[in-house]
Design an enzyme around this catalytic site. Structure first.
Site, short mmCIF file in Angstrom:
data_model
loop_
_atom_site.label_atom_id
_atom_site.label_comp_id
_atom_site.label_asym_id
_atom_site.label_seq_id
_atom_site.Cartn_x
_atom_site.Cartn_y
_atom_site.Cartn_z
N VAL A 450 0.81 -1.22 0.00
CA VAL A 450 0.00 0.00 0.00
C VAL A 450 0.84 1.26 0.00
O VAL A 450 0.31 2.37 -0.08
CB VAL A 450 -0.96 0.03 1.21
CG1 VAL A 450 -1.98 -1.06 1.10
CG2 VAL A 450 -0.19 -0.07 2.53
N GLY A 451 2.15 1.14 0.08
CA GLY A 451 2.99 2.33 0.03
C GLY A 451 4.40 2.03 0.48
O GLY A 451 4.74 0.91 0.87
N GLY A 453 7.73 4.03 2.65
CA GLY A 453 8.14 5.16 3.47
C GLY A 453 9.63 5.39 3.37
O GLY A 453 10.30 4.88 2.47
N PHE A 455 12.03 4.31 5.19
CA PHE A 455 12.94 3.21 5.48
C PHE A 455 12.37 1.83 5.14
O PHE A 455 12.92 0.83 5.55
CB PHE A 455 13.34 3.23 6.96
CG PHE A 455 14.11 4.45 7.35
CD1 PHE A 455 15.41 4.64 6.90
CD2 PHE A 455 13.55 5.42 8.14
CE1 PHE A 455 16.13 5.75 7.25
CE2 PHE A 455 14.26 6.55 8.51
CZ PHE A 455 15.56 6.71 8.05
N GLY A 456 11.29 1.77 4.39
CA GLY A 456 10.77 0.45 4.05
C GLY A 456 9.44 0.50 3.35
O GLY A 456 8.97 1.56 2.92
N VAL A 458 5.22 -0.78 3.08
CA VAL A 458 4.06 -0.95 3.95
C VAL A 458 3.05 -1.85 3.26
O VAL A 458 2.69 -1.63 2.10
CB VAL A 458 3.41 0.41 4.27
CG1 VAL A 458 2.22 0.23 5.20
CG2 VAL A 458 4.44 1.36 4.89
N ASP A 577 9.11 14.87 11.24
CA ASP A 577 8.72 14.62 9.85
C ASP A 577 7.20 14.78 9.68
O ASP A 577 6.53 13.91 9.13
CB ASP A 577 9.16 13.23 9.41
CG ASP A 577 9.28 13.09 7.88
OD1 ASP A 577 9.34 14.14 7.21
OD2 ASP A 577 9.32 11.96 7.39
#
Length: 746
Positions: A450-451, A453, A455-456, A458, A577
């Site tokens: 689903v996405g 970020g 650092f990884g 999702v 962030d």
């Protein structure tokens, strides 16, 4: 701006909202001693007629928009060589390009401060720098300097601060550095320095801060150097290729508070003398080749808050003395060869504070660890009865072994379609296995993605014993900082509970089916996705559903989350962030702030203690939302989050990202909105904000909406001011947003 006061001695208009070009008439102020226009919006070039200011002492023009990045931006420095009384020169935070000219050494011999941080200056540091013999601070943070540090720097015997991080400097750290016996701050990190730590550094006995992380340094750590630097408070040697043992002389550093040695090639045992550093608050030795026992003397470090010795080769029991560290809130002993009983007191009683993964022979500990029970050696008086019991046990044991063998064979033949599952996740932070997450996400398939970020990746999924959908954030451990992001996010969210924070269900630190390290964080699934998707119609999202009232509610939700993080927790939490993609929306469009991979904890209610300030030079937020002064290595603070929040509000108002092509070096989202309010507010707002009100075109309704839009824009502009002291307090933001909401609904 025309200056018409020839006898003026001081012109101080710093940190205002003045724009325009540099005042040419300054050359008429022959009595001027102090000139400060820092922190405004001046632009253009600096004239070369400054030589008439013969008694000028301080010249501050930092944090404006001077320069163009061109080769001739610094030509005006030649005229300043005639200012023979000049003591302080600050050009920080502009757009000056070009190289440092050789004639910089001809500046006043009284010059004590020369600071040009956060510009676009390139080339080498000229040898003539050594002529500025009274210089106490030379600061060139975040430029594009290359080449080596010139040996002439050794002539600056009054230098206290040498700050050169975040450039492209290379070569060895010069041995002449030992001449700087008054040096108390030496920042060289994030360059390309190589070779060893110079032995002559031992003569810098006043040194309090030494940061050389993220370079290419090699060789052993010289004990004769650090045995002399007894005033050190902050020491960062991380991310290099240092080898050999950790010298025992580090035990002499009685004032040392932060000690980072991670990501090197150090070996040998940890010296027990390190337990004498009673002021240590953070000790991070991860990713080295240390062996032997964890010294019990570490239990004497009563100020210690973070201890990370993960990913080494320690082979011993865990010393029970670590239970005595009452301030310790993060203990990572993972991926070593530790064995024996795990203590249960102190930090060991908090499942979210300790990490023991990758040690195969541990037992005991608190029940949540689910480790095997430790075998207790019997006393002599029980040996006789024990002999009889052993005979019986051997018979039973034979039966159990046969039965266990059958179960293992049966289990392996089924591969691992269904691994052993954790109990219900109704209680937070119960363990979940890699196998469960693999099954929950259909093998981390692309259809569940689903996405992605910082650092990884999702993934959406569902767990057998949890009724609601979940999302699993899988860390890409090859990405620099990912492991720290995992620790930061688990630590930041572990003890926090608020309706507007994304709820963390559990953290998983394990190994995958290939034996590789695996780290993931499991959250509740947010059905309406991110605010970014709704604002910008990503993947078919319908931003028509976000009217003005709903956006105010979302803004309030995020404000409440920040108010909780900054004011209502034991330690101030700085998110670092804040942006639309990190604001997730549930079924009812209630906003939840998530993605704490960069979060920092600051002690105390204000976070202003020098000991607890954290340099932002290592913080990598998101371009467009990152506060303008974080790049200079200043301390991270809650006001940085307020800046990012202000940009988020302006994005909600206009529907434009701060990185939109229309924004450039002379026009930002903040400036764009600021110059349009109040008269031209309707020209900049996202048209979807007005949709619920278009049916009623009466002047009263339109005027009410317009006033509310101006108020909303004003909050966004006030929160995103360049200087932290000018930004709104989050509590005041909540009051103003509620006022807007009341006006709209009345």
């Amino acid at each position: 701006m025309h200056l018409i006061f020839p006898n003026l001695q001081a012109f101080l208009v710093g940190e205002n909202h003045i724009s325009g070009t540099f005042p040419l008439s300054i050359s008429n102020l022959t009595e001027l001693q102090w000139f400060d226009i820092a922190g405004n919006s001046f632009n253009g070039s600096i004239p070369s007629n400054l030589g008439s200011l013969s008694i000028l002492q301080r010249f501050y023009i930092g944090f404006n928009n001077f320069g163009s990045g061109g080769a001739h931006d610094l030509n005006f420095l030649s005229s300043l060589t005639n200012c023979t009384k000049l003591q302080e020169l600050n050009l920080d935070g502009n757009k000056f390009g070009g190289v440092l000219p050789d004639h910089i050494g001809n500046l006043s011999t009284y010059l004590s401060l020369l600071s040009m941080a956060e510009n676009q200056i390139y080339g080498v540091i000229p040898e003539s720098i050594g002529q500025l013999v009274n210089l106490t601070a030379f600061i060139m943070v975040e430029n594009f300097l290359d080449g080596t540090i010139p040996n002439s720097i050794g002539k600056l015997k009054n230098l206290g601060r040498l700050v050169l991080q975040q450039n492209n400097l290379s070569g060895n750290i010069p041995t002449i550095i030992g001449n700087l016996t008054k040096l108390f701050e030496l920042y060289l990190h994030t360059n390309n320095f190589e070779g060893s730590i110079p032995l002559t550094l031992k003569y810098c006995t006043q040194l309090q801060t030494f940061a050389v992380s993220t370079n290419k340094l090699s060789g052993d750590i010289p004990d004769q150097v650090f045995g002399n630097l007894e005033n050190l408070i902050f020491l960062d040697l991380s991310n290099n290729s240092l080898t050999g043992p950790l010298p025992s002389v580090f035990g002499n550093l009685k004032h040392l508070s932060i000690f980072y040695l991670y990501a090197n090639k150090l070996s040998g045992e940890i010296p027990k003398e390190l337990g004498a550093c009673f002021t240590l608050t953070e000790l991070v030795l991860e990713r080295n080749f240390f062996i032997g026992s964890i010294p019990s003397s570490l239990g004497s470090l009563r100020s210690l808050e973070i201890l990370d010795i993960s990913n080494n080769n320690f082979s011993s029991t865990i010393p029970f003395e670590l239970e005595n560290l009452t301030l310790l809130n993060t203990l990572d002993l993972s991926f070593n060869n530790l064995y024996g009983e795990v203590p249960i007191g102190g930090v060991f009683s908090n499942i979210s504070a300790i990490t023991l993964t990758g040690n195969k022979n541990l037992c005991g500990g608190i029940t949540q660890l689910k480790l095997p029970i430790c075998f207790k050696v019997p006393s002599k008086k029980h040996k006789r009865s024990l002999k009889k019991k052993l005979i019986f046990a051997s018979v039973i044991g034979g039966v159990l072994i046969s039965f266990t063998a059958f179960i293992i064979v049966h289990f392996l033949t089924r591969k691992s379609k269904r691994l052993q599952t954790s109990p219900s996740l109704q209680n937070r932070f119960l363990r979940v296995t890699y196998g469960e997450l693999h099954e929950a996400t259909n093998g981390f398939s692309s259809s569940n993605l689903v996405g992605a970020g910082s650092f990884g990746s999702v993934y959406k999924g569902s767990l057998l014993h949890f009724e609601r959908p979940i999302v699993v954030k899988v860390l890409n451990l090859e990405t620099r900082g990912a492991a720290k992001s995992f620790m930061a996010e688990c630590k930041a969210l572990g003890k926090m509970k608020h309706r507007n924070l994304l709820k963390i269900l559990t953290c998983c630190s394990s190994v995958d089916y290939d034996g590789e390290d695996f780290k993931a964080i499991v959250f509740e699934f947010m059905p309406n996705g991110s605010l970014e998707k709704l604002l910008h119609d990503i993947e078919g999202s319908d931003n028509h559903n976000l009217n003005f009232t709903q956006r105010i509610d979302i803004a309030l939700d995020v404000a409440h989350a920040l108010n909780y993080l900054h004011n209502d927790t034991e330690q101030v939490v700085v998110h670092c962030d804040v942006k639309p993609s990190n604001v997730l929306l549930d079924d009812d469009l209630v906003a939840h702030l998530g993605d704490f991979g960069l979060a920092r904890l600051i002690h105390g209610a204000t976070g202003h203690s020098n000991k607890d300030q954290i340099s932002s030079s290592t913080i990598k937020g998101t371009i467009g939302y990152l506060p303008p002064k974080y790049g200079a290595g200043g301390p991270v603070s809650s006001q940085g989050d307020i800046y990012s929040y202000g940009i988020l509000l302006l994005e909600m108002l206009t529907g434009k990202r701060p990185t939109n092509n229309m924004f450039n070096e002379n026009l930002s989202l903040h400036k764009f909105c600021k110059m349009k309010i109040p008269e031209e507010i309707l020209e900049i707002v996202d048209s979807h904000l007005l949709m619920p009100f278009v049916e009623d075109q009466t002047g009263i309704v339109q005027n009410k909406i317009r006033k509310c839009l101006v108020m909303f824009a004003g909050i966004g502009v006030a929160c995103s001011e360049e200087f932290p002291s000018h930004r709104m307090l989050i509590k005041d933001v909540i009051v103003k947003l509620n006022e807007i909401k009341s006006k709209l609904t009345c």
